[in-house]
Every structure is written in structure tokens, then in C-alpha cells.
Design an enzyme around this catalytic site. Structure first.
Site, PDB file in Angstrom:
ATOM      1  N   GLU A 153      22.958  50.282   9.627  1.00 38.77           N
ATOM      2  CA  GLU A 153      22.928  51.754   9.601  1.00 38.77           C
ATOM      3  C   GLU A 153      24.282  52.321   9.197  1.00 38.77           C
ATOM      4  OE1 GLU A 153      22.137  53.669  13.347  1.00 38.77           O
ATOM      5  OE2 GLU A 153      20.379  52.368  13.595  1.00 38.77           O
ATOM      6  N   ASP A 174      31.086  35.869  20.385  1.00 39.29           N
ATOM      7  CA  ASP A 174      31.515  34.752  21.221  1.00 39.29           C
ATOM      8  C   ASP A 174      30.302  34.026  21.805  1.00 39.29           C
ATOM      9  OD1 ASP A 174      33.854  33.501  22.629  1.00 39.29           O
ATOM     10  OD2 ASP A 174      32.762  34.162  24.405  1.00 39.29           O
TER      11      ASP A 174
HETATM   12  C1  GLC Z   1      34.531  30.974  23.295  1.00 45.12           C
HETATM   13  C2  GLC Z   1      35.971  31.373  23.118  1.00 45.12           C
HETATM   14  C3  GLC Z   1      36.798  30.661  24.143  1.00 45.12           C
HETATM   15  C4  GLC Z   1      36.317  31.054  25.515  1.00 45.12           C
HETATM   16  C5  GLC Z   1      34.835  30.792  25.662  1.00 45.12           C
HETATM   17  C6  GLC Z   1      34.272  31.490  26.856  1.00 45.12           C
HETATM   18  O1  GLC Z   1      34.322  29.636  23.028  1.00 45.12           O
HETATM   19  O2  GLC Z   1      36.376  31.105  21.819  1.00 45.12           O
HETATM   20  O3  GLC Z   1      38.157  30.944  24.016  1.00 45.12           O
HETATM   21  O4  GLC Z   1      37.010  30.350  26.492  1.00 45.12           O
HETATM   22  O5  GLC Z   1      34.114  31.310  24.561  1.00 45.12           O
HETATM   23  O6  GLC Z   1      34.249  32.880  26.628  1.00 45.12           O
END
Ligand code: GLC
Length: 571
Positions: A277, A228
Site C-alpha cells: 500500500e 527476526d
Molecule cells: C535472531 C537475532 C539474534 C537474537 C535472536 C533472538 O536470531 O539475530 O541476535 O538473539 O534472534 O531474538
């Protein structure tokens, strides 16, 4: 809308008793299905999807013909941002189940020949995370504060934020805390909601912790991670001001001091050996919103991550010339680094493509009007066949295989998107693509939960009764059967899947045509993005495999492809 299936619909792997054989570089052509756990399937009837619900539906995904499943976060979280605010990275939130459910899900998926990818959220945690709580308690200058970006404010009494950065969800990217002695104190950085403090990745404890979290889930058997905000971990030295307002408008085009800094790549170079790994070709995929596909390619150099989402493709309108340009740019950008191109049309942060394409062409990913729904679906189906014909890996977001539109008229009181609640920012209407899936039955929640008339955390529109998996299964004109057929053909045809180039064929304005060659059989795809039929000068030789709309008409001299339709041929 009709489609003509020349190849009968069938699951890509029938039987399912035997795990799929191991293929080298499985991820180079994988179709990866995104499950949004809150909205996929609710086993315990509380109105919220859960891991047990997902487990029970894994055979559906195997039969759909995807290779892997990526789950959005299900970790312990106060849900300020639907689970992207993690308070404990090693625990499953009780609303989704427990660790045994996560382990069981991986095991079941593997038994069905599906791989499993979890979401890792390393840019920020929840303000309820133990470290952040301790940082608040210990006060300015404490060791724990150094794991986040705490700063004194500007102005005479520190009453102004330390710099001018704006949160992606609207408002300043800083929040001032009340110190343990009750005074107004330091500010902390949060690129997203105030409940999501950013980690300071310069601090070695942060890096150590995430290496340990990776191992925790790898030990449990997960096949990889979607990272993310992979472009956000490192901030420019000194946290410099941008000097402009409305910074969200710059995202995607300009370089920002908090995104896509070169330092992030060191982090991924340190992660790659950990993954390597473990046996079984595990992968990382980056969520990295960068200004260009060329910048995206930096994330997938051979000692970094395996894939990165192609958001430039996602944001391209249904216009042949623009699509061809982004396909070329993508393939050119990925070729030198040897990474597969990826293609994606929808996810949990953007308006579903059936609704984007129902509206006038735009690069915007948030659309709030339903548009012409029939046209949107017709184009969405065509866009999907184009995507699945391109070389590389593709992502499918839950419900797009049902042709679901965005729900644009959710009442304000049910919305949960933090950005909506802040009444500004980029993505305030993301709830519209997160409405629970209709599975079966005549009454809401249409099999999402166990009981007819039972709850669902967002209400489903009444006309979704017609879009359920049950209604669409076995109907050769349905979008679900189009996806099943397309995925089966893609898995079986030697010229489809992995690759790093296409051979463009002459096509009239408004249409795209390309060929993909393989010693065991070539393939031709024609996508007509225009609103009237196009005439291809020659009959396309070979066998019609699949069409997203009506069958093309072939005469001795030409082939006519209907408006907003993509056609596949084996040649
Ligand atoms: C990413 C996720 C989104 C979230 C953001 C903050 O873009 O896909 O859903 O709100 O990160 O974590």
C-alpha cells in the site's frame, strides 16, 4: 597484502545532494549494510552506540557505495538479548535516542540516496512488555495469557516443563512462573532467553498488533523490515515433544516443531499487501534458518517476502567446490519464485568471516580461536569479491569493510551475550563480532565515542588502531578501499548486480570461474580458494578490474591467479 586498482576508487554516487533516482526492483541487486546500533557510533559518549551517532556517519555509508542500511533493534528494551527483547515496539530506547532521532535518521538517509530497513521482532517480546506483565498479574486462564504459550507443567505437581523443547540459548525452552497468589504455577514458552516469551500467533490480537506496528514505522518512512526469527512464529499443533536432547545440533538439518512450519507463510501473505500500500518499493527480508535453500525460497514467493538471508552460503567454507554447489543450489531455488538470491558472509550472530576463514575449513558459524589472522583476512577479501560478483543482493556487516576479525579473547566479565551467561547454547560468543567500530585516532575507543579515552561497552583490541576508517582511507591496499572500489565497480558494470544465473567456465581444481553477460559488456570472476596459484589455460581476455590480492600474471598462454585471491575482469 596488495591490490591493484585498475579502476580508481570513487564513491558509487558522488555529490550526494540529489536523492538517487528510483529504480524498479532496487532490492534485486541492492547491497545492504547492517548497522548494529550498540557498536556503530556513540554520539553522546556513554560508551553505547546511538541513533545520533549513526546519523552522523551516514555520509560514510553513502561514500562506501551501499544502497540501504539495516539497523538491528533500537526499541525500548531491557537489553536481555541486546535489544532483541522488545518491551515497547513503538518507542526508541532512551539509550539510543528517541523517535525524533529515528525519523531524522530516515530523512537524512533518504537525502543521501540511502534506504533504511528496521528490524522487526515478532516471534517474542521482552518479559517486561506490558502484555506479558499483565498476563503474569492476571493469572492462569486469563485473556492475556492466551497471547503467549502458557501451559500447565507435567508431573504430579506440574513441576516438569510442558514438553521437551530446548532453548536456542541453552536449557529448557520453558520457565515456570510464580502465580499472583505466591504458588508455583504455569510455564511459558521461550525459544530464546527466559526474558523473551514467545507470542502465540494463533491469537488474533497478536496478528493485529503486528499489522499496526508495521504501519507505525511505515508511516514514519522506513523502507522495509528485516524479520527476526521469521521461521519461528508458528509452532506445530499440540507442541509435540521431539524425543531427543541436544536439539541445537539438529537445527539447520532436521525439521523442528517450532521452526519453519508451513503456517508462517499465511502471516507473510497477510503482511505483504500492507507494505504494498505504501509508495516507494518497500521490502521485507526474512531471517529464516531453514534446513535447505529450497525451504528458504518458500519465504520469498511473489506474495510473501522480498528476500531471505542465505545462511547456507554464509556457512559454506572457503572451498571452491562447496561454494559452487551452494551458488548453484541457491540460484536454482530462487529462479522458480522469481526472487533475488542473497549473499551474506557475516552478521551480529556469527563469527566474522575474517576469523572463520582464518581457521581450518568448517561449516560452523561460531569459532573461538583467532587462527591465522593474515590468511583469514586474505581469504575474507577474496570471499567478499566473490560474493559481490554473484547475481542478486548482498549484505555487508559493519566492520567487515575494515577487515575486522572477531575478538576471541574478550574477558568473561565484559561479555553480554545471554547465551554465554547461561553457560551453554548455540551462540554464547557472539560478543566477539559486536565490538565497537574503530573510526579514527590513536587511543580507544578510536572515534567510536567523542572523547579519546572514553568508554565503549566492549573493549576494542589495541591493534585496531591500525584498522580504523581514518588509517585505511586513501590507502589503495586497504580492505576499506577494496570494498569502496568493488562497490563502485559493481554499481557501474552492466553485467554485475541483478540476475538469476552465472555461466561457469572451466577452472582448475580449487578455483571457480564464471562469466556474466550483458549486451553492454560481460564480466569474468575467478576465485582461487586454494593455497597455491592456479593456472588458467588461456589468458583471460579483457581488462582487469580488481583483485583481492596480488595482480594475476598473464603470459601469452595462461593467466596465473595467486592463492586465496579473487579477480574481476571486464570482457
Ligand atoms: C535472531 C537475532 C539474534 C537474537 C535472536 C533472538 O536470531 O539475530 O541476535 O538473539 O534472534 O531474538
Amino acid at each position: 597484502m596488495t591490490q591493484h586498482l585498475v579502476v580508481p576508487a570513487q564513491p558509487a554516487r558522488s555529490g550526494g545532494d540529489e536523492p538517487a533516482p528510483q529504480r524498479t526492483g532496487w532490492w534485486r541487486d541492492a547491497v545492504i549494510y547492517q548497522v548494529y546500533p550498540r557498536s556503530f557510533a556513540d554520539a553522546n559518549g556513554d560508551g553505547m552506540g546511538d541513533l545520533a551517532g549513526i546519523r552522523a556517519r551516514l555520509p560514510y555509508l553513502r561514500d562506501l557505495g551501499v544502497d540501504a542500511v539495516w539497523l538491528s533493534p533500537f526499541y525500548a528494551s531491557p537489553q536481555a538479548d541486546a535489544g532483541y527483547d522488545v518491551s515497547d515496539y513503538r518507542r526508541v530506547d532512551p539509550m539510543f535516542g528517541d523517535l525524533a532521532d529515528a525519523a531524522g535518521l530516515i530523512e537524512d538517509a533518504h537525502g543521501l540516496g540511502l534506504r533504511v530497513i528496521f528490524d522487526l521482532v515478532p516471534n517474542h517480546c521482552s518479559d517486561q512488555h506490558e502484555w506479558f506483565q499483565q498476563a503474569l498479574r492476571e493469572g492462569p486462564g486469563s485473556a492475556l495469557r492466551k497471547r503467549f504459550h502458557f501451559r500447565a507443567g507435567k508431573g504430579e505437581n506440574g513441576e516438569l516443563p510442558p514438553n521437551d523443547w530446548e532453548s536456542i540459548f541453552g536449557g529448557p525452552a520453558w520457565t515456570r512462573v510464580t502465580e499472583p497468589d505466591g504458588t508455583a504455577g504455569e510455564w511459558y514458552l521461550h525459544l530464546f532467553a527466559p526474558e523473551q516469551p514467545d507470542f502465540d500467533w494463533e491469537h488474533p490480537a497478536v496478528a493485529d498488533e503486528f499489522r499496526s506496528i508495521l504501519r507505525f514505522w511505515l508511516d514514519l518512512g522506513v523502507d522495509g523490515f528485516r524479520i527476526d526469527v521469521a521461521h519461528g512464529l508458528v509452532k506445530a499443533k499440540g507442541l509435540p515433544d521431539l524425543g531427543v536432547h541436544d536439539q541445537l545440533k539438529l537445527l539447520g538439518n532436521d525439521s523442528m516443531p517450532f521452526f519453519d512450519q508451513d503456517g508462517v507463510h499465511e502471516i507473510y501473505r497477510s503482511w505483504r499487501p500492507i507494505l504494498d500500500e505504501y509508495p516507494g518499493e518497500r521490502i521485507f527480508v526474512a531471517e529464516a534458518w531453514t534446513p535447505t535453500v529450497a525451504r528458504t525460497a518458500n519465504y520469498v514467493r511473489s506474495d510473501e517476502l522480498h528476500q531471505a538471508f542465505n545462511f547456507q552460503y554464509l556457512a559454506t567454507p572457503w572451498v571452491a567446490e562447496k561454494l559452487r554447489e551452494v551458488v548453484d543450489l541457491t540460484l536454482e531455488a530462487m529462479r522458480p519464485v522469481g526472487a533475488p538470491a542473497t549473499w551474506v558472509l557475516s552478521n551480529h550472530d556469527v563469527t566474522r568471516h575474517a576469523t572463520r576463514f582464518a581457521n581450518p575449513p568448517t561449516e560452523a558459524t561460531q569459532i573461538r580461536t583467532p587462527g591465522d589472522r593474515a590468511l583469514g583476512l586474505r581469504r575474507a577479501r577474496a570471499a567478499t569479491l566473490l560474493m559481490l560478483a554473484l547475481p542478486g543482493s548482498a549484505y555487508v556487516y559493519q566492520g567487515e569493510e575494515l577487515g575486522l576479525p572477531d575478538v576471541t579473547d574478550l574477558p568473561d566479565e565484559v561479555r553480554q551475550d545471554p547465551s554465554f551467561l547461561r553457560a551453554s547454547g548455540q551462540d554464547g560468543f557472539r560478543d566477539g563480532c559486536r565490538v565497537p567500530i574503530p573510526w579514527s585516532g590513536a587511543q580507544a575507543p578510536y572515534g567510536f565515542g567523542p572523547a579519546a579515552g572514553g568508554p565503549s561497552w566492549l573493549p576494542q583490541p589495541a591493534d585496531w588502531v591500525e584498522l580504523s576508517v581514518e588509517v585505511q582511507s586513501g590507502d589503495p591496499t586497504s580492505t576499506l578501499e577494496l570494498y569502496r572500489s568493488a562497490l563502485a565497480i559493481r554499481a557501474a558494470h552492466p553485467a554485475l548486480g541483478a540476475g538469476d544465473g552465472v555461466e561457469w567456465l572451466d577452472a582448475p581444481a580449487g578455483a571457480l570461474a564464471f562469466r556474466r553477460s550483458h549486451a553492454d559488456g560481460a564480466f569474468v570472476c575467478v576465485a582461487n580458494t586454494g593455497s597455491s596459484p592456479v593456472r588458467l589455460p588461456l589468458p583471460v581476455p579483457g581488462r582487469l578490474l580488481l583483485t583481492s590480492g596480488e595482480e594475476p600474471v598473464r603470459t601469452g598462454e595462461e593467466t596465473v591467479v595467486p592463492a586465496d585471491t579473487t579477480v574481476w575482469w571486464s570482457v
